[in-house]
Design a protein around this motif. Structure first.
Motif, PDB file in Angstrom:
ATOM      1  N   PHE A   1     -49.174  -0.657  53.207  1.00 43.89           N
ATOM      2  CA  PHE A   1     -49.636  -0.706  54.593  1.00 43.89           C
ATOM      3  C   PHE A   1     -48.485  -0.272  55.487  1.00 43.89           C
ATOM      4  N   SER A   2     -48.755   0.632  56.431  1.00 48.10           N
ATOM      5  CA  SER A   2     -47.725   1.070  57.374  1.00 48.10           C
ATOM      6  C   SER A   2     -48.003   0.521  58.768  1.00 48.10           C
ATOM      7  N   THR A   3     -49.066   0.992  59.420  1.00 52.54           N
ATOM      8  CA  THR A   3     -49.445   0.513  60.757  1.00 52.54           C
ATOM      9  C   THR A   3     -50.961   0.430  60.851  1.00 52.54           C
ATOM     10  N   GLU A   4     -51.434  -0.174  61.928  1.00 48.55           N
ATOM     11  CA  GLU A   4     -52.871  -0.324  62.126  1.00 48.55           C
ATOM     12  C   GLU A   4     -53.569   1.017  62.373  1.00 48.55           C
ATOM     13  N   VAL A   5     -52.835   2.031  62.750  1.00 50.76           N
ATOM     14  CA  VAL A   5     -53.452   3.332  63.048  1.00 50.76           C
ATOM     15  C   VAL A   5     -53.286   4.340  61.912  1.00 50.76           C
ATOM     16  N   ALA A   6     -52.697   3.912  60.811  1.00 50.52           N
ATOM     17  CA  ALA A   6     -52.509   4.809  59.656  1.00 50.52           C
ATOM     18  C   ALA A   6     -53.313   4.275  58.470  1.00 50.52           C
ATOM     19  N   PRO A   7     -53.913   5.171  57.674  1.00 48.39           N
ATOM     20  CA  PRO A   7     -54.634   4.687  56.483  1.00 48.39           C
ATOM     21  C   PRO A   7     -53.656   4.106  55.459  1.00 48.39           C
ATOM     22  N   LEU A   8     -54.175   3.247  54.606  1.00 44.70           N
ATOM     23  CA  LEU A   8     -53.361   2.706  53.521  1.00 44.70           C
ATOM     24  C   LEU A   8     -52.930   3.837  52.595  1.00 44.70           C
ATOM     25  N   ALA A   9     -51.706   3.757  52.100  1.00 43.81           N
ATOM     26  CA  ALA A   9     -51.242   4.698  51.074  1.00 43.81           C
ATOM     27  C   ALA A   9     -51.514   4.033  49.728  1.00 43.81           C
ATOM     28  N   VAL A  10     -52.338   4.654  48.906  1.00 41.67           N
ATOM     29  CA  VAL A  10     -52.712   4.082  47.611  1.00 41.67           C
ATOM     30  C   VAL A  10     -52.157   4.982  46.506  1.00 41.67           C
ATOM     31  N   TYR A  11     -51.369   4.387  45.622  1.00 43.31           N
ATOM     32  CA  TYR A  11     -50.778   5.104  44.487  1.00 43.31           C
ATOM     33  C   TYR A  11     -51.522   4.634  43.238  1.00 43.31           C
ATOM     34  N   HIS A  12     -52.407   5.470  42.692  1.00 40.98           N
ATOM     35  CA  HIS A  12     -53.216   5.123  41.517  1.00 40.98           C
ATOM     36  C   HIS A  12     -52.375   5.275  40.246  1.00 40.98           C
ATOM     37  N   ASP A  13     -52.344   4.240  39.441  1.00 39.82           N
ATOM     38  CA  ASP A  13     -51.615   4.243  38.168  1.00 39.82           C
ATOM     39  C   ASP A  13     -50.229   4.890  38.311  1.00 39.82           C
ATOM     40  N   PRO A  14     -49.387   4.359  39.200  1.00 37.63           N
ATOM     41  CA  PRO A  14     -48.097   5.011  39.454  1.00 37.63           C
ATOM     42  C   PRO A  14     -47.154   4.916  38.265  1.00 37.63           C
ATOM     43  N   HIS A  15     -46.252   5.875  38.179  1.00 34.81           N
ATOM     44  CA  HIS A  15     -45.191   5.836  37.178  1.00 34.81           C
ATOM     45  C   HIS A  15     -43.979   6.552  37.763  1.00 34.81           C
ATOM     46  N   GLY A  16     -42.815   6.104  37.389  1.00 37.69           N
ATOM     47  CA  GLY A  16     -41.588   6.708  37.896  1.00 37.69           C
ATOM     48  C   GLY A  16     -41.300   6.324  39.328  1.00 37.69           C
ATOM     49  N   CYS A  17     -40.411   7.074  39.958  1.00 36.07           N
ATOM     50  CA  CYS A  17     -39.958   6.815  41.322  1.00 36.07           C
ATOM     51  C   CYS A  17     -40.920   7.472  42.320  1.00 36.07           C
ATOM     52  N   GLN A  18     -41.402   6.675  43.279  1.00 38.88           N
ATOM     53  CA  GLN A  18     -42.332   7.163  44.300  1.00 38.88           C
ATOM     54  C   GLN A  18     -41.726   6.932  45.681  1.00 38.88           C
ATOM     55  N   LYS A  19     -41.719   7.953  46.515  1.00 40.49           N
ATOM     56  CA  LYS A  19     -41.194   7.816  47.876  1.00 40.49           C
ATOM     57  C   LYS A  19     -42.208   7.054  48.731  1.00 40.49           C
ATOM     58  N   LEU A  20     -41.720   6.085  49.521  1.00 35.24           N
ATOM     59  CA  LEU A  20     -42.584   5.326  50.418  1.00 35.24           C
ATOM     60  C   LEU A  20     -42.812   6.089  51.714  1.00 35.24           C
ATOM     61  N   PRO A  21     -43.957   5.851  52.381  1.00 33.08           N
ATOM     62  CA  PRO A  21     -44.159   6.442  53.702  1.00 33.08           C
ATOM     63  C   PRO A  21     -43.056   5.949  54.657  1.00 33.08           C
ATOM     64  N   PRO A  22     -42.655   6.765  55.627  1.00 31.56           N
ATOM     65  CA  PRO A  22     -41.557   6.368  56.527  1.00 31.56           C
ATOM     66  C   PRO A  22     -41.804   5.061  57.279  1.00 31.56           C
ATOM     67  N   ALA A  23     -43.056   4.767  57.641  1.00 30.51           N
ATOM     68  CA  ALA A  23     -43.361   3.560  58.411  1.00 30.51           C
ATOM     69  C   ALA A  23     -43.860   2.413  57.523  1.00 30.51           C
ATOM     70  N   ALA A  24     -43.611   2.470  56.231  1.00 33.77           N
ATOM     71  CA  ALA A  24     -44.092   1.426  55.305  1.00 33.77           C
ATOM     72  C   ALA A  24     -43.702   0.041  55.810  1.00 33.77           C
ATOM     73  N   HIS A  25     -44.648  -0.896  55.714  1.00 31.00           N
ATOM     74  CA  HIS A  25     -44.415  -2.252  56.215  1.00 31.00           C
ATOM     75  C   HIS A  25     -44.662  -3.318  55.144  1.00 31.00           C
ATOM     76  N   VAL A  26     -45.722  -3.144  54.347  1.00 27.36           N
ATOM     77  CA  VAL A  26     -46.065  -4.116  53.300  1.00 27.36           C
ATOM     78  C   VAL A  26     -46.478  -3.355  52.041  1.00 27.36           C
ATOM     79  N   LEU A  27     -45.951  -3.778  50.887  1.00 24.67           N
ATOM     80  CA  LEU A  27     -46.327  -3.201  49.597  1.00 24.67           C
ATOM     81  C   LEU A  27     -47.036  -4.279  48.790  1.00 24.67           C
ATOM     82  N   THR A  28     -48.184  -3.926  48.203  1.00 25.24           N
ATOM     83  CA  THR A  28     -48.949  -4.834  47.350  1.00 25.24           C
ATOM     84  C   THR A  28     -49.007  -4.250  45.950  1.00 25.24           C
TER      85      THR A  28
END
Length: 95
Positions: free
Chosen positions: A29-56
C-alpha cells in the motif's frame, strides 16, 4: 565417488532454487490515491514503489524489507500472514 556426490548436491541445489519461488502475494500500500502494488509469487529482489507505506506478506515464506533498491543492507523480516510499515524511501524486498 566424490564427483558423483558433488553432482548430486549441485542438482538438488538447483532444484531447490527453482522451488524457492514464493507461493502467494506480497501486497504494498502506498497512498489512498494509488492502486495496491501486488507481486504475484515473488522471487528474488523486488524494488518497492517510491511512496510505499505498508507491506503485507501473503506468501508462505518470510519476506525481508531493505533500505536500498538492491537488497544489500540489513533488513527487517516479515513472517507469512503479517505486515509491516515501510520506512519512507525503503528500496526493496526479497522473497
Amino acid at each position: 565417488m566424490l564427483a558423483a556426490a558433488g553432482a548430486l548436491l549441485a542438482a538438488s541445489a538447483a532444484t531447490g532454487t527453482a522451488a524457492a519461488a514464493e507461493e502467494g502475494d506480497v501486497v504494498v500500500f502506498s497512498t489512498e490515491v494509488a492502486p495496491l502494488a501486488v507481486y504475484h509469487d515473488p522471487h528474488g529482489c523486488q524494488k518497492l514503489p517510491p511512496a510505499a507505506h505498508v507491506l503485507t506478506n501473503r506468501t508462505d515464506r518470510p519476506v525481508t524489507i531493505y533500505a536500498d533498491p538492491f537488497c544489500l543492507t540489513p533488513g527487517l523480516t516479515v513472517q507469512p500472514g503479517y505486515g509491516s510499515h515501510v520506512a519512507p524511501g525503503s528500496g526493496s524486498f526479497s522473497a
